[in-house]
Design a protein around this motif. Sequence first.
Motif, mmCIF file in Angstrom:
data_model
loop_
_atom_site.group_PDB
_atom_site.id
_atom_site.type_symbol
_atom_site.label_atom_id
_atom_site.label_comp_id
_atom_site.label_asym_id
_atom_site.label_seq_id
_atom_site.Cartn_x
_atom_site.Cartn_y
_atom_site.Cartn_z
ATOM 1 N N LEU A 1 42.827 -22.131 9.827
ATOM 2 C CA LEU A 1 42.569 -21.528 11.000
ATOM 3 C C LEU A 1 41.257 -20.707 10.939
ATOM 4 C CD1 LEU A 1 43.266 -18.046 10.761
ATOM 5 C CD2 LEU A 1 45.413 -19.003 11.678
ATOM 6 N N ARG A 2 40.709 -20.516 11.987
ATOM 7 C CA ARG A 2 39.127 -19.902 11.802
ATOM 8 C C ARG A 2 39.366 -18.134 11.887
ATOM 9 N NH1 ARG A 2 34.855 -22.848 12.033
ATOM 10 N NH2 ARG A 2 34.748 -24.844 13.116
ATOM 11 N N LEU A 3 38.827 -17.629 10.854
ATOM 12 C CA LEU A 3 38.632 -15.918 10.654
ATOM 13 C C LEU A 3 37.794 -15.541 11.546
ATOM 14 C CD1 LEU A 3 40.246 -13.734 9.701
ATOM 15 C CD2 LEU A 3 38.877 -13.911 7.465
ATOM 16 N N VAL A 4 36.638 -16.285 11.373
ATOM 17 C CA VAL A 4 35.104 -16.055 12.144
ATOM 18 C C VAL A 4 34.757 -17.232 13.005
ATOM 19 C CG1 VAL A 4 32.941 -15.634 12.035
ATOM 20 C CG2 VAL A 4 34.604 -14.635 10.231
ATOM 21 N N ARG A 5 34.541 -16.988 14.131
ATOM 22 C CA ARG A 5 33.943 -18.094 15.131
ATOM 23 C C ARG A 5 32.865 -17.609 15.645
ATOM 24 N NH1 ARG A 5 36.755 -22.174 17.339
ATOM 25 N NH2 ARG A 5 38.757 -21.138 16.985
ATOM 26 N N ASP A 6 31.789 -18.404 15.552
ATOM 27 C CA ASP A 6 30.349 -18.079 16.122
ATOM 28 C C ASP A 6 29.888 -16.690 15.842
ATOM 29 O OD1 ASP A 6 30.428 -20.366 17.732
ATOM 30 O OD2 ASP A 6 31.385 -19.744 19.264
ATOM 31 N N GLY A 7 30.263 -16.472 14.522
ATOM 32 C CA GLY A 7 29.695 -15.227 13.975
ATOM 33 C C GLY A 7 30.793 -14.057 14.234
ATOM 34 N N GLU A 8 31.662 -14.030 14.880
ATOM 35 C CA GLU A 8 32.681 -12.869 15.235
ATOM 36 C C GLU A 8 33.742 -13.081 14.603
ATOM 37 O OE1 GLU A 8 31.628 -10.364 16.908
ATOM 38 O OE2 GLU A 8 29.453 -10.949 16.919
ATOM 39 N N VAL A 9 34.427 -12.204 14.226
ATOM 40 C CA VAL A 9 35.816 -12.202 13.549
ATOM 41 C C VAL A 9 36.689 -12.358 14.679
ATOM 42 C CG1 VAL A 9 37.578 -10.826 12.484
ATOM 43 C CG2 VAL A 9 35.266 -10.653 11.770
ATOM 44 N N VAL A 10 37.791 -13.283 14.411
ATOM 45 C CA VAL A 10 38.770 -13.492 15.553
ATOM 46 C C VAL A 10 39.859 -12.843 15.263
ATOM 47 C CG1 VAL A 10 40.324 -15.212 16.264
ATOM 48 C CG2 VAL A 10 38.052 -16.239 15.450
ATOM 49 N N GLY A 11 39.915 -11.628 16.233
ATOM 50 C CA GLY A 11 40.868 -10.386 16.049
ATOM 51 C C GLY A 11 42.198 -10.748 15.789
ATOM 52 N N GLU A 12 42.748 -11.861 16.695
ATOM 53 C CA GLU A 12 44.190 -12.282 16.687
ATOM 54 C C GLU A 12 44.458 -12.775 15.210
ATOM 55 O OE1 GLU A 12 41.919 -13.132 18.811
ATOM 56 O OE2 GLU A 12 42.911 -12.592 20.771
ATOM 57 N N ALA A 13 43.690 -13.552 14.602
ATOM 58 C CA ALA A 13 43.979 -14.173 13.404
ATOM 59 C C ALA A 13 43.857 -13.167 12.046
ATOM 60 C CB ALA A 13 42.813 -15.110 12.966
ATOM 61 N N GLU B 1 45.077 -2.023 4.897
ATOM 62 C CA GLU B 1 43.598 -1.743 4.800
ATOM 63 C C GLU B 1 42.977 -2.360 3.759
ATOM 64 O OE1 GLU B 1 41.658 -0.554 7.291
ATOM 65 O OE2 GLU B 1 43.901 -0.684 8.351
ATOM 66 N N LEU B 2 43.555 -2.364 2.577
ATOM 67 C CA LEU B 2 42.832 -3.113 1.472
ATOM 68 C C LEU B 2 42.673 -4.637 1.714
ATOM 69 C CD1 LEU B 2 45.226 -1.726 -1.399
ATOM 70 C CD2 LEU B 2 42.796 -1.067 -0.884
ATOM 71 N N ARG B 3 43.573 -5.179 2.189
ATOM 72 C CA ARG B 3 43.651 -6.743 2.497
ATOM 73 C C ARG B 3 42.385 -6.736 3.735
ATOM 74 N NH1 ARG B 3 46.371 -5.989 -0.741
ATOM 75 N NH2 ARG B 3 44.336 -6.152 -1.709
ATOM 76 N N ARG B 4 42.149 -5.767 4.714
ATOM 77 C CA ARG B 4 41.062 -6.076 5.407
ATOM 78 C C ARG B 4 39.803 -5.962 4.701
ATOM 79 N NH1 ARG B 4 41.245 -4.775 10.870
ATOM 80 N NH2 ARG B 4 43.133 -3.496 10.693
ATOM 81 N N GLY B 5 39.715 -4.806 3.853
ATOM 82 C CA GLY B 5 38.430 -4.977 2.900
ATOM 83 C C GLY B 5 38.187 -6.075 2.179
ATOM 84 N N ASP B 6 39.147 -6.690 1.688
ATOM 85 C CA ASP B 6 39.028 -8.068 0.792
ATOM 86 C C ASP B 6 38.469 -9.058 1.957
ATOM 87 O OD1 ASP B 6 40.030 -6.955 -1.357
ATOM 88 O OD2 ASP B 6 42.135 -7.784 -1.139
ATOM 89 N N LEU B 7 38.914 -9.159 3.167
ATOM 90 C CA LEU B 7 38.478 -10.203 3.916
ATOM 91 C C LEU B 7 37.051 -10.013 4.313
ATOM 92 C CD1 LEU B 7 41.792 -10.775 5.928
ATOM 93 C CD2 LEU B 7 40.780 -12.545 4.283
ATOM 94 N N ARG B 8 37.073 -8.693 4.730
ATOM 95 C CA ARG B 8 35.312 -8.444 4.934
ATOM 96 C C ARG B 8 34.463 -8.622 4.001
ATOM 97 N NH1 ARG B 8 36.217 -2.362 7.846
ATOM 98 N NH2 ARG B 8 36.771 -3.260 10.033
ATOM 99 N N ALA B 9 34.765 -8.390 2.604
ATOM 100 C CA ALA B 9 33.909 -8.670 1.564
ATOM 101 C C ALA B 9 33.784 -10.457 1.507
ATOM 102 C CB ALA B 9 34.751 -8.167 0.076
ATOM 103 N N GLN B 10 34.855 -11.299 1.559
ATOM 104 C CA GLN B 10 34.627 -12.596 1.504
ATOM 105 C C GLN B 10 33.807 -12.931 2.543
ATOM 106 O OE1 GLN B 10 38.264 -14.817 0.597
ATOM 107 N NE2 GLN B 10 39.340 -12.806 0.077
ATOM 108 N N ILE B 11 33.916 -12.520 3.634
ATOM 109 C CA ILE B 11 33.005 -12.893 4.965
ATOM 110 C C ILE B 11 31.684 -12.523 4.553
ATOM 111 C CG2 ILE B 11 32.233 -12.625 7.248
ATOM 112 C CD1 ILE B 11 35.612 -11.907 7.621
ATOM 113 N N ALA B 12 31.484 -11.385 4.054
ATOM 114 C CA ALA B 12 29.925 -10.914 3.545
ATOM 115 C C ALA B 12 29.281 -11.589 2.613
ATOM 116 C CB ALA B 12 29.991 -9.649 3.206
ATOM 117 N N ALA B 13 30.155 -12.235 1.673
ATOM 118 C CA ALA B 13 29.667 -13.061 0.713
ATOM 119 C C ALA B 13 29.127 -14.331 1.022
ATOM 120 C CB ALA B 13 30.947 -13.202 -0.476
ATOM 121 N N ASN B 14 29.940 -15.009 1.965
ATOM 122 C CA ASN B 14 29.695 -16.043 2.571
ATOM 123 C C ASN B 14 28.374 -16.038 3.608
ATOM 124 O OD1 ASN B 14 31.568 -18.710 2.382
ATOM 125 N ND2 ASN B 14 32.763 -16.790 2.438
ATOM 126 N N ARG B 15 28.204 -14.981 4.224
ATOM 127 C CA ARG B 15 27.161 -14.696 5.147
ATOM 128 C C ARG B 15 25.829 -14.639 4.197
ATOM 129 N NH1 ARG B 15 29.840 -10.701 9.434
ATOM 130 N NH2 ARG B 15 30.480 -12.443 11.040
#
Length: 367
Positions: free
Chosen positions: A7-19, A31-45
């Motif tokens: 599933l998409r965690l990010v769509r059109d540059g925006e995080v999909v909140g429900e996912a 909160e730790l996992r939220r930070g992990d996912l944000r770091a992965q999104i930032a690395a891809n960007r």
Amino acid sequence: GLVIPPLRLVRDGEVVGEALELILANVRTPELRRGDLRAQIAANRLGNRRVLELIDRRGQDNVLAAFGGVIEYAERRTREAVRAMPDGTYEASSEIEGDGVHDEDIPLHVAVTIRDESMGIDFHGTAAQVAGNVNCPLAVTRSACYFALRVLLPDDIPANAGTYAVLEIDAPKGSLVHAQRPAAVVAGNVETSQRIADTVLLALAQALELPAQGQGTMNNVVIGGPDWTYYETIGGGQGASSVGPGASGVHVGMSNTLNTPIEALEMEYPMRVERYELAYGSGGDGRHRGGDGIERVVRVLEAASLSLLTDRRRHKPQGAAGGEPGELGCNRVGDEQLRPKIGYELRPDDVVSIRTPGGGGYGPVAE
């Protein structure tokens, strides 16, 4: 465990909140996992931006040509290396020590065929997928085989799709190494992958000079309460080789994790480290000794759940060229010896002891 379909965690540059919220609602440290996912999104960007900057400077055609050139170079060098190996079919067997549901050994069999500049790995004879979580998706099996191939190659060959184009993998659907939904697979990545790489290299050792077997497990230890989770993999002994002894207290094979410092562990968790040292003498004897494992002893200060995913508690890492095997690992709570894979409820002041395997020795002891 939580099974997350594609599933998409990010769509059109925006995080999909429900996912995101679905994932975070199913973990103990959201909160730790939220930070992990944000770091992965930032690395891809950032990666996306850097590639576009490269294209702006050099032009898309030049960049794509350079990418293709590196892949072609890796394939050419890999085929040269495989061509220098002796043709033939080499077989080896090993096992996973239970799946956490049943404690019986689970057979793993490989046949490695080298012919001209190509290599094939056949897993027929391996057990069917099992109830516990040690099953491997095909992608993990491929990664373990790629690792085994990579360690045979010169260091200056880059690792990319060209490197692995020489390798064909035949893994029966529905087997331990090509699991189908809804098989549980979490330990396939951390334990079965180790055994796959070990077994492929054991087969190739019939044709090539390779080191003795290392610890062959990641010694996965998870201890957690309602709102905290400690997870660590623990190093062990590396196998000795013709050029020297094996390293002690290191991760071997399919792992890239480091140890957690005692100070950080004790600050973050209701636990105390009572012993952390090499398991001296656990490496196999020989002309060159195998590396020693580690002994890690932790006391929990409140009730917690323990989960262990380990191997080499019943079958020793093999020596090579007449060397002795490394010593087995051992899991205990107090005086009670535990199975290789187990869930266990801890009481305050329980002491968890993990002793990891040593590596095999190389060459006869008399030498």
